[in-house]
Design an enzyme around this catalytic site. Structure first.
Site, PDB file in Angstrom:
ATOM      1  N   SER A  43       0.831  -1.201   0.000  1.00 58.89           N
ATOM      2  CA  SER A  43       0.000   0.000   0.000  1.00 58.89           C
ATOM      3  C   SER A  43       0.873   1.261   0.000  1.00 58.89           C
ATOM      4  O   SER A  43       1.764   1.397  -0.825  1.00 58.89           O
ATOM      5  CB  SER A  43      -0.942  -0.050   1.206  1.00 58.89           C
ATOM      6  OG  SER A  43      -1.935   0.935   1.137  1.00 58.89           O
ATOM      7  N   ASP A 163      -5.617  -4.185  -1.956  1.00 59.25           N
ATOM      8  CA  ASP A 163      -4.557  -3.791  -1.033  1.00 59.25           C
ATOM      9  C   ASP A 163      -3.748  -4.980  -0.503  1.00 59.25           C
ATOM     10  O   ASP A 163      -4.307  -5.922   0.064  1.00 59.25           O
ATOM     11  CB  ASP A 163      -5.191  -3.050   0.154  1.00 59.25           C
ATOM     12  CG  ASP A 163      -4.199  -2.209   0.919  1.00 59.25           C
ATOM     13  OD1 ASP A 163      -3.092  -2.690   1.199  1.00 59.25           O
ATOM     14  OD2 ASP A 163      -4.527  -1.051   1.255  1.00 59.25           O
TER      15      ASP A 163
END
Length: 253
Positions: A43, A163
């Site tokens: 991320s 993610d």
């Protein structure tokens, strides 16, 4: 030191901590950076790892973008989930403005980006990038939180991804030592220290984090950024914690 790697955790808007850490590495840890074999992250951590590897001279520009992005997000009625606000498009624009044209060639084989498959929920560390757009797509995939960041997941290599922080929020690379960075108090090499419950940690997505009220606050700040003054304080904390680590490990210059 042979086979030393850097890894930056998933952390949303708390990526400003990583930018403080990366800035200090460039200022006081140049000997360490010369020894780094691989860079990894999930991320926001993957974004900072990419900039540190491919364009460290643009860290300041990246920091300005994060401050502006956070401020823009705060002005939205419901933050990132405000109807009509294209979070991912804004993030893509920021990444595109910072990464150099040859970023993918610099990152190939050295940058390892954590992503999660939408099909089976398994983690994958991507380190092969055929083009700059390919690299940007993988970085966006590593940042995509369903609903929060939009309804349309990121497609890469014929699959849908989200993610990497869901499945491996702080990647550790094989062979050698991986130096880990996290804005969450825990067992990373560089992280804040929280009083209260010393030694009490929980393992979340392969990252050990301290059980503390401060970490609960950080979870909210990760998704909904605090005001400018607090963001600047988090940035400075990243610098301070990294400087302390460099002194402890005798890499300080």
């Amino acid at each position: 030191m042979k086979h030393t790697h850097l890894s930056f955790s998933a952390c949303g808007f708390l990526g400003i901590y990583h930018l403080g850490a990366a800035t200090m590495l460039c200022m006081r840890g140049r000997d360490l950076l010369r020894d780094i074999t691989g860079f990894a992250g999930a991320s926001a951590g993957a974004l900072v790892a990419a900039v540190l590897l491919t364009a460290p001279e643009r860290l300041e520009e990246c920091t300005r973008f994060v401050f502006a992005f956070a401020e823009e997000t705060r002005t939205q009625a419901l933050g990132p989930v405000t109807p009509g606000y294209d979070f991912m498009a804004r993030l893509r624009g920021g990444i595109d403005s910072v990464l150099p044209q040859h970023a993918h060639t610099l990152a190939r084989g050295r940058l390892h980006v954590s992503v999660t498959s939408m099909a089976d929920g398994k983690n994958c560390l991507v380190s092969s990038f055929t083009s700059r757009d390919d690299l940007i797509t993988v970085l966006l995939a590593s940042c995509f939180i369903p609903v929060y960041a939009g309804l349309e997941s990121v497609e890469y290599a014929g699959q849908r991804w989200m993610d990497g922080g869901f499945t491996d929020s702080l990647p550790v690379l094989p062979m050698g030592r991986t130096l880990t960075f996290s804005p969450f108090s825990g067992r990373a090499d560089v992280s804040p220290w929280d009083p209260g419950w010393p030694g009490m940690c929980v393992r979340l997505a392969k990252q050990d984090v301290t059980v503390s009220m401060a970490n609960l606050v950080r979870v909210w700040q990760m998704l909904f950024p605090p005001g400018r003054q607090m963001m600047e304080a988090i940035y400075c904390r990243g610098m301070i914690d990294t400087a302390r680590f460099l002194r402890r490990e005798c890499w300080h210059q």
